[in-house]
Design an enzyme around this catalytic site. Structure first.
Site, mmCIF file in Angstrom:
data_model
loop_
_atom_site.group_PDB
_atom_site.id
_atom_site.type_symbol
_atom_site.label_atom_id
_atom_site.label_comp_id
_atom_site.label_asym_id
_atom_site.label_seq_id
_atom_site.Cartn_x
_atom_site.Cartn_y
_atom_site.Cartn_z
ATOM 1 N N ASP A 112 0.818 -1.214 0.000
ATOM 2 C CA ASP A 112 0.000 0.000 0.000
ATOM 3 C C ASP A 112 0.852 1.266 0.000
ATOM 4 O OD1 ASP A 112 -2.232 -1.541 -0.044
ATOM 5 O OD2 ASP A 112 -2.967 -0.961 1.941
ATOM 6 N N ARG B 58 2.008 5.639 17.554
ATOM 7 C CA ARG B 58 1.568 6.587 16.535
ATOM 8 C C ARG B 58 2.002 8.020 16.795
ATOM 9 N NH1 ARG B 58 1.508 1.747 14.935
ATOM 10 N NH2 ARG B 58 0.028 1.201 13.305
ATOM 11 N N ASP C 39 -5.557 4.783 13.715
ATOM 12 C CA ASP C 39 -4.218 5.318 13.496
ATOM 13 C C ASP C 39 -4.238 6.612 12.711
ATOM 14 O OD1 ASP C 39 -3.183 3.293 14.967
ATOM 15 O OD2 ASP C 39 -2.831 1.988 13.260
ATOM 16 N N SER D 129 -4.281 -8.669 9.317
ATOM 17 C CA SER D 129 -3.540 -7.416 9.253
ATOM 18 C C SER D 129 -2.728 -7.314 10.550
ATOM 19 C CB SER D 129 -4.538 -6.262 9.134
ATOM 20 O OG SER D 129 -3.889 -5.033 9.315
#
Lengths: 427, 427, 427, 427
Positions: free
Chosen positions: B13, B101, B130, B181
């Site tokens: 991605d 993050r 996120d 994921s």
């Protein structure tokens, strides 16, 4: 001289107490409550034992001796409301002993009313929580009844107690000093004193009675499916009720019936989960009267049920409900621990919790293995989880573009803070 | 056309994103942070892998590609303050991904400043947490930098991503679709999507990478003694450091040195506790953007350290501190989860927590066995536990008579409530 | 026989106490603290009065008699930290008496150390809060010092006190019974007992001494501008300092100096606001020892300062800070009221509050009129209020479209709840 | 093309909106709710005005126009539950506008169901709270109904609105720009925009309509006695109802009837208290969408009723109830302000509050004078205040000696802390 109802266990201390009160000229009614101390694990064999306690009180001169089977009432009026608050004092202790004391107080008051007694007495010393819970329990129901705590006012050493017993014909079952002080009911078993008073000292295996030692735990896991219906425990459907819990045929038959006997279910969970060593708890906790103490508990059923209920709540309550309920649940545990069961705040929190009850409906699968009770699945017709919104796969119904607008607004306060900090004049 | 810093993982991605941004005429600097994803368990072999990510970005046309080893900063600035708050979102999740993050956001901002970029970009979609955490992290540090979220505005399906990659010469490492994921750093590993999207479906063993399956766990227990000094992790003295954790000679040598390398200690705890299957977490949680999702985590070190720190707090903090800190810790976890790490409230809570630091000193023994991390002993020079007050044995220093007066006053409100309810006119 | 430091007011009760302790063979050091009882309104004329108290103690046989001017310390160490928490017990009482007791305890301990005394004594009875605050204040500083409360153990009726005084040569200033029990310091004045014990009975005007009666209040309003700098009180600039407060030239000159004398400013605010009748408080409150009591207070400066600081906080703190601080401020007030000033939790909350201090910078204009202190303007270089975002006029910088996305996400949990309730099977 | 229910005020913006929606081909039903905007002070003269609004909508081409008198429902379903939570957002704002929005949403949904409409529309812009409250109100009742916010998506400047109105035959009542934006209902009046957007700027007298200016307030005070019965407003007995509130004969006759018309009582309190200038509120508050705004309110009845109810709670609820309720009341206000009226958490808090209702019984005397509403007396058959315990006079029933034991236990944690700090090794 007065008529006194004494909370009577049949043990050495309360037997001496019974005799002394009589010697002081009082009429004493001995009250013994069956809260499931022994059949929590072993079944109803407790009846004979309780009858012996009653006989002992009468033999010692009690005006009367009463044994009350309060197991069902304990679960219905005390355990289930506490479960609705996921009670865990200081994050660890499901309040097994704490929940039983206000019930014992209620039984003392009711018995006092029945026998026309103007006082009740208990054998608690001055440093525990139970004196607080029992006395506030009595006063909160009938402040006109006096509460006597003779062992607080005149502590009784074990040698003195034995000497008194020998001198006054009180039979002493076990003269060997026990290594721990024990209390138990359907919701759990407490172990304290002895070597446990050093918090650095690990808990010896002989402190545990309900939970299997690591060496004795089965290699296989058991899975149980707990079903809730409107906050109540319901029997799970069909074959999901129990996958591998072989060998509990008696309890199992009970548990699979159409109507759930909650007492039997709790006892059964104690047995099934205890066999896997589930529910051992070891902590330093803060007593009401201002000291820390090291306490050890076994609470297999409580551990499983609270874990299951919390998993269901996470599925069916909104985020703001979960966040606020964490605060109110903590307060509920504090009130219960601190002897304030009869505080009207507790009643108000019951009303608060009852509001969620309809959504406490669904099934929770719990895996019992090697000391752990782990939730492995949860489902409910009231699930707020919506796979169409949550999925990362096909069928996604979420409006991704909306998130940009959300974040823009959501972060506005931080923008402003950052701009202020970046301004030279203010840095 | 602008200069953009892209948070770049080397995966499909963000590689497509990198190429597309360049095709739109932007200059793109690729930023990759090493937060211990792989060496959490496996050691420092990650260096070569990260160099390959960097080379890939440059090969795809990035203006520059930067790899930052942020492990020590992550532990010092994010993990340790969070540990001081015993962070557990919704009682379960130690915030492994959530804590990383804001650090990634800080690295994006710092890199943007270094390269004179006016925007940063990330590959998050519109439904996760996120995007919120990164965007608020950037805005909270420099609201003048634009944040781009191309995959939120134009979601990219996997087939489209593969087609674009094939058409533009982007190498694709694994064409087989992964079942989950995954995200990982030193503080934990997150697993979501696929079959996990059904909360009734148990977690398959193949979802886990850091924690041993029940079948693979050793029969013996390991005990570790964690030493805290003023809130920091200190190496335990002598032979108590580790009893049975054989075979970790590399990490062990590190861990027994005079000075603690906290990164190494966390990595080592992940290894030692993971081998016993400790730290598996499975819950339905509430995302910032308003949906529930089912998440699975592995966080062995976090599980052990939080349990240990809480045990030490129970020993050394007063009851009123523990009760209030439960509330403030919950708020800390909510802020951290909700992307509000840069909220000045979080800073204020850090100051609050720092006040306890001197007393977060002592040793905690933790037993690792069969999926559980259980505290088996705790001691501290700052222990508020006082055996002379707590004991039921000889040496009791407690003033038993005082308890009577305490209870008299303590229960006064309940007396009054009870009297009112008993009054005929008001019943 | 021991050496005792007695908290000595010069009044009948503590004079009898002093004499009795001496008669029992003790050496008694009389300690009197000047906390601004009288100069709160009337200026420094208190010096002579305090000297008379000291002389009386010596005349009665005290080993020594000490008067400590603790006004500056009181404001700096007790009032200002409490102001940072906007203390209002049960939403009403700014804790004037409560804040002074731990200081008196500290002075008792310090005096005991200086004189080698092994005990301190106070004249509190058994039903008030002050016994708790003083005793915990002493124990929290030096648990090795004994605290004696002779009037709690042997209550002294007023006739008995007078008889004892007459018999032992203790001069009695006012033989007329006072209608109320009074306590005062810079932060406020407490009035209780007498007709006030009926909460349905309005407060007679003669209970008040610092605040003008409705009939005596001026028709005009005064405006004061309070300036805060990093949480401290700073002198306001130029002509905004005071608009119409005529006739306070002495205090005013003080208040307009470059450096602020906080004691003088508090005293001046008591005078200026008191003249308008500001700061009358009348409530039924919950005492530490478990009973409700009706209390009346006058606290003009506290009322003004807390209102001003809260207005500044609303301007410069984020929403999440304000919401959490409401909870922590309540806890701060409870700890202070409940005698737990020395709880380490209070210290931790001080650290929390200190984190906001830099932003507690700005000016607040307060209008004093007819019993009310109303904030009429607030400004700060740290204002999070941003007219460009808030305006409905030209210059609007707010991204209106973002609000749609915000609401979409924000309302997702309610959508799901509503859909469930609408489903026929679950209705 | 669809059928849309529009929240219609009769003003310029919603008239333009009505016309535009029709021009786009929609069928529009105009809905106007009477929540007591005008008769809050002035009586029922509002009927004619509302009829004119209805006629205007029809003249502009509405399919139908509906006026709903929702005053009684507003007070019963929204105001009274909020009063039970003493709602004060950020300590200042009694939520007058906020409470009306979910009712308007309910009326929109009900009207949509009646007319078979598939959408509703409102005239809110993108930066206020009301868009959130209305949209979440609709979605929480029927998420199948679309909510349109045309003025958020395409903001309409005042000149453009006037031009459009002139071009499409929409009558414009007042072409002079109003200095403020106003909203009002029985529970209060909101004033914003214009010069108020500078928080340093005092509120001009012309912003107020319900509350008398200082110059216009009567010299005398009025006293009202508010009677509560099980949480509901009850008419006070006899002559205590109202001492000096002359000249309100109409409302008074209503208020003295046997049954209380709560709507009339609220309106009457607005009038009586407003005449004394009671209920002016001026604050910088935090809007849902992330910005601070300066808001001014007039809420005489709300101010009086909340003060009275809190005084009654202090008399009849236990300390632990009061402390916890402060937290839950704050949450209630936040939910209500933030548009989350339909959150099931709000319902749960209603259940919590309902638990106190029986004890919300008694009388509260409130003195209205010169801008203040001050409680001067409170009494209740459920008072926990017990003069026999509280008194310092004869008849004292308090066990003074018990206080010593209480303090001994109560201070134990501080002793331990102090001893640790005194230990040389730890200092």
């Amino acid at each position: 001289m007065s008529r006194i109802v004494l909370a009577y266990s049949g043990g050495l201390d309360t037997s001496v107490l019974l005799k002394k009160l009589i010697a002081q000229g009082h009429e004493v009614v001995a009250l013994t409550a069956n809260l499931g101390e022994s059949d929590a694990v072993a079944g109803d064999g407790a009846a004979a034992e309780l009858e012996a306690v009653r006989a002992k009180a009468l033999a010692l001169g009690a005006l009367d001796a009463v044994v009350v089977d309060a197991r069902e009432r304990f679960v219905r009026e005390y355990v289930m409301p506490a479960l609705a608050a996921n009670v865990m004092y200081e994050g660890m202790y499901p309040l097994s002993a704490a929940l039983s004391r206000p019930l014992i107080a209620a039984l003392l008051v009711e018995t006092a009313h029945r026998y026309g007694a103007d006082a009740v007495a208990h054998g608690c010393t001055g440093k525990g929580n139970d004196q607080v819970r029992i006395e506030l329990g009595v006063r909160g129901l009938d402040p006109g009844i006096a509460v006597r705590a003779p062992l607080r006012e005149s502590p009784l050493s074990r040698p003195d107690a034995i000497a008194y017993a020998n001198a006054h014909g009180i039979p002493i079952a076990h003269t060997a000093a026990k290594p721990y002080s024990i209390d138990a009911n359907l919701w759990g078993r407490s172990i304290e004193a002895g070597v446990l008073e050093d918090p650095w000292h690990g808990v010896p295996e002989d402190a545990y009675a309900w939970t299997a030692s690591p060496a004795a735990r089965p290699a296989h896991a058991d899975e149980v499916v707990l079903a809730f219906d409107g906050g109540a425990l319901r029997q799970a459907q069909g074959d999901t009720a129990l996958r591998q819990a072989q060998g509990d045929t008696g309890a199992l038959r009970q548990a699979q019936g159409d109507t759930v006997d909650t007492v039997a279910m709790v006892a059964w969970l104690n047995a099934v989960a205890g066999r896997h060593g589930v529910g051992r708890i070891d902590l330093v906790e803060d007593r009401v009267i201002g000291v820390k103490s090291r306490e050890v508990y076994e609470a297999p059923a409580a551990t499983v049920l609270i874990a299951a209920r919390k998993a269901l709540e996470r599925l069916t309550l909104t985020r703001d409900e979960l966040r606020f309920k964490a605060t109110s649940d903590q307060k509920y545990a504090e009130l219960s621990y601190d002897g304030l069961w009869l505080s009207p705040l507790r009643t108000a929190l019951d009303a608060f919790n009852a509001s969620f009850a309809p959504r406490i409906t669904g099934e929770v699968r719990v895996r019992l293995h090697q000391g752990s009770a782990v939730v492995t699945g949860v489902r409910s017709p009231f699930a707020l989880y919506d796979e169409a919104l949550a999925t990362y796969g096909a069928g996604d119904a979420f409006d991704h573009a909306a998130a940009g607008g959300f974040i823009t607004c959501y972060g506005l306060p931080l923008d402003r803070v950052a701009r202020l900090h970046a301004a030279p004049a203010l840095a």
